[in-house]
Scaffold this active site. Structure first.
Site, PDB file in Angstrom:
ATOM      1  N   GLY A 103       0.797  -1.215   0.000  1.00 44.74           N
ATOM      2  CA  GLY A 103       0.000   0.000   0.000  1.00 44.74           C
ATOM      3  C   GLY A 103       0.829   1.264   0.000  1.00 44.74           C
ATOM      4  O   GLY A 103       0.645   2.147  -0.839  1.00 44.74           O
TER       5      GLY A 103
ATOM      6  N   ASP B   6      10.112  -7.433  -0.673  1.00 43.32           N
ATOM      7  CA  ASP B   6       8.794  -7.871  -0.214  1.00 43.32           C
ATOM      8  C   ASP B   6       8.724  -9.380  -0.381  1.00 43.32           C
ATOM      9  O   ASP B   6       9.120  -9.906  -1.430  1.00 43.32           O
ATOM     10  CB  ASP B   6       7.676  -7.203  -1.025  1.00 43.32           C
ATOM     11  CG  ASP B   6       6.346  -7.192  -0.283  1.00 43.32           C
ATOM     12  OD1 ASP B   6       5.909  -8.281   0.152  1.00 43.32           O
ATOM     13  OD2 ASP B   6       5.752  -6.108  -0.139  1.00 43.32           O
TER      14      ASP B   6
ATOM     15  N   LEU C 283      -5.694  -4.752  -4.748  1.00 44.48           N
ATOM     16  CA  LEU C 283      -5.911  -3.865  -5.896  1.00 44.48           C
ATOM     17  C   LEU C 283      -6.643  -2.588  -5.531  1.00 44.48           C
ATOM     18  O   LEU C 283      -6.594  -1.605  -6.277  1.00 44.48           O
ATOM     19  CB  LEU C 283      -6.681  -4.613  -6.991  1.00 44.48           C
ATOM     20  CG  LEU C 283      -6.032  -5.922  -7.476  1.00 44.48           C
ATOM     21  CD1 LEU C 283      -6.875  -6.537  -8.585  1.00 44.48           C
ATOM     22  CD2 LEU C 283      -4.607  -5.689  -7.960  1.00 44.48           C
ATOM     23  N   GLN C 284      -7.296  -2.556  -4.381  1.00 44.96           N
ATOM     24  CA  GLN C 284      -8.026  -1.372  -3.931  1.00 44.96           C
ATOM     25  C   GLN C 284      -7.095  -0.208  -3.607  1.00 44.96           C
ATOM     26  O   GLN C 284      -7.502   0.944  -3.615  1.00 44.96           O
ATOM     27  CB  GLN C 284      -8.876  -1.771  -2.699  1.00 44.96           C
ATOM     28  CG  GLN C 284      -9.433  -0.633  -1.881  1.00 44.96           C
ATOM     29  CD  GLN C 284      -8.765  -0.523  -0.520  1.00 44.96           C
ATOM     30  OE1 GLN C 284      -7.719  -1.138  -0.271  1.00 44.96           O
ATOM     31  NE2 GLN C 284      -9.360   0.261   0.356  1.00 44.96           N
TER      32      GLN C 284
ATOM     33  N   CYS D  72      -4.486  -4.134   8.055  1.00 50.37           N
ATOM     34  CA  CYS D  72      -5.524  -3.539   7.208  1.00 50.37           C
ATOM     35  C   CYS D  72      -6.678  -4.510   7.019  1.00 50.37           C
ATOM     36  O   CYS D  72      -7.837  -4.099   6.911  1.00 50.37           O
ATOM     37  CB  CYS D  72      -4.931  -3.168   5.854  1.00 50.37           C
ATOM     38  SG  CYS D  72      -3.736  -1.821   5.904  1.00 50.37           S
TER      39      CYS D  72
ATOM     40  N   CYS E 147      17.979   4.140  24.501  1.00 47.91           N
ATOM     41  CA  CYS E 147      17.468   3.354  23.379  1.00 47.91           C
ATOM     42  C   CYS E 147      18.497   2.307  22.976  1.00 47.91           C
ATOM     43  O   CYS E 147      19.666   2.635  22.721  1.00 47.91           O
ATOM     44  CB  CYS E 147      17.165   4.268  22.187  1.00 47.91           C
ATOM     45  SG  CYS E 147      16.701   3.387  20.681  1.00 47.91           S
TER      46      CYS E 147
ATOM     47  N   CYS F  91      19.990   2.951  19.172  1.00 40.30           N
ATOM     48  CA  CYS F  91      20.927   3.998  18.747  1.00 40.30           C
ATOM     49  C   CYS F  91      21.756   4.601  19.867  1.00 40.30           C
ATOM     50  O   CYS F  91      22.586   5.479  19.599  1.00 40.30           O
ATOM     51  CB  CYS F  91      20.171   5.121  18.035  1.00 40.30           C
ATOM     52  SG  CYS F  91      19.050   6.068  19.115  1.00 40.30           S
TER      53      CYS F  91
END
Length: 257
Positions: A40, A61, A70-71, A190, A251, A254
């Site tokens: 997306g 990916d 496809l939307q 999603c 952190c 980093c």
């Protein structure tokens, strides 16, 4: 480096912008962007990075095209269903602009392989994946590799985009923003929550614009990376606000950078 006449014509609308100019277009041509996620966010981001003339693209990916994609995933068609997204994306680039070098990597990024997959002289990594485990693996590896990161995410009608440079002194990384609680694979999707296709396109396009800011840093007036400035989009309102992400001294992504 000089641009060939046909490239000057293709990118004329960039070159006449004082904030980009010829030097900026050359910087884009010489850039190598690693795109994590060709779905997306990745689809529109890829289209605008290729449109801008980014010379080298590594497309990562591990998923295949599904009808429900496809939307909102604008580079795919029904004929692509069942095919690896990264390979289809690389073929899209080849059709759109044969001068761009595009390499497909059909692999999932994780802590065990992120440094290898993201290495190779990247100018920038643009992460538009759909889970925190991958996002944090990408962020940690960008810090170790000394590579800037453009991070983009969304859910339903909310989106966020930011540039991170955790490898630089006093600059935060993505982990400074989300902490360590999201290293697990599970997260909202999603498929479960829904998402508006046009909202995905807006965030993907803005992610491409943020990446271009980083690439043009030092080459053009537009090149202010805006490190650690998280742009929060509300598509329902609509509204946009900025949050400054501070560096977390503790952190684990980093703090040693």
């Amino acid at each position: 480096m000089t641009l060939a006449p046909d490239r000057l014509d293709r990118f004329a609308r960039h070159i006449v912008l004082p904030e980009v100019g010829g030097a900026g277009q050359v910087a884009l041509t010489q850039a190598h962007v690693v795109l994590v996620g060709c779905g997306g966010i990745g689809s529109p981001a890829l289209q605008y990075l290729a449109g801008a003339g980014v010379g080298r693209l590594t497309l990562i990916d591990d998923d295949v095209v599904d009808a429900s994609n496809l939307q909102r995933q604008t580079i795919f068609t029904p004929a692509d269903i069942g095919r690896p997204k990264a390979e289809v994306a690389a073929q899209w680039v080849a059709r759109f602009d044969p001068a761009i070098e595009a390499r497909a990597v059909v692999e999932r990024v994780g802590m065990d392989n992120a440094a290898r997959v993201l290495g190779g002289g990247a100018s920038l990594v643009l992460d538009g994946c759909d889970n925190f485990a991958t996002r944090l693996a990408v962020s940690d590896s960008c810090v170790k590799l000394g590579v800037p990161l453009t991070s983009a995410a969304l859910g339903r009608f909310q989106g966020q985009v930011a540039n991170f440079a955790g490898h630089l002194p006093d600059q935060p990384c993505y982990r400074c923003w989300v902490g360590d609680a999201f290293d697990a694979e599970d997260c909202d999707t999603c498929a479960a929550d829904g998402v508006l296709g046009a909202m995905v396109g807006m965030i993907g396009a803005y992610a491409a614009m943020s990446a271009i800011r980083v690439i043009l840093a030092g080459h053009a007036a537009f090149g202010d990376p805006q490190w650690g400035q998280l742009q929060l989009f509300d598509g329902l309102a609509p509204s946009l606000r900025t949050i400054r992400v501070p560096r977390d001294a503790e952190c684990r992504g980093c703090s040693a950078a």
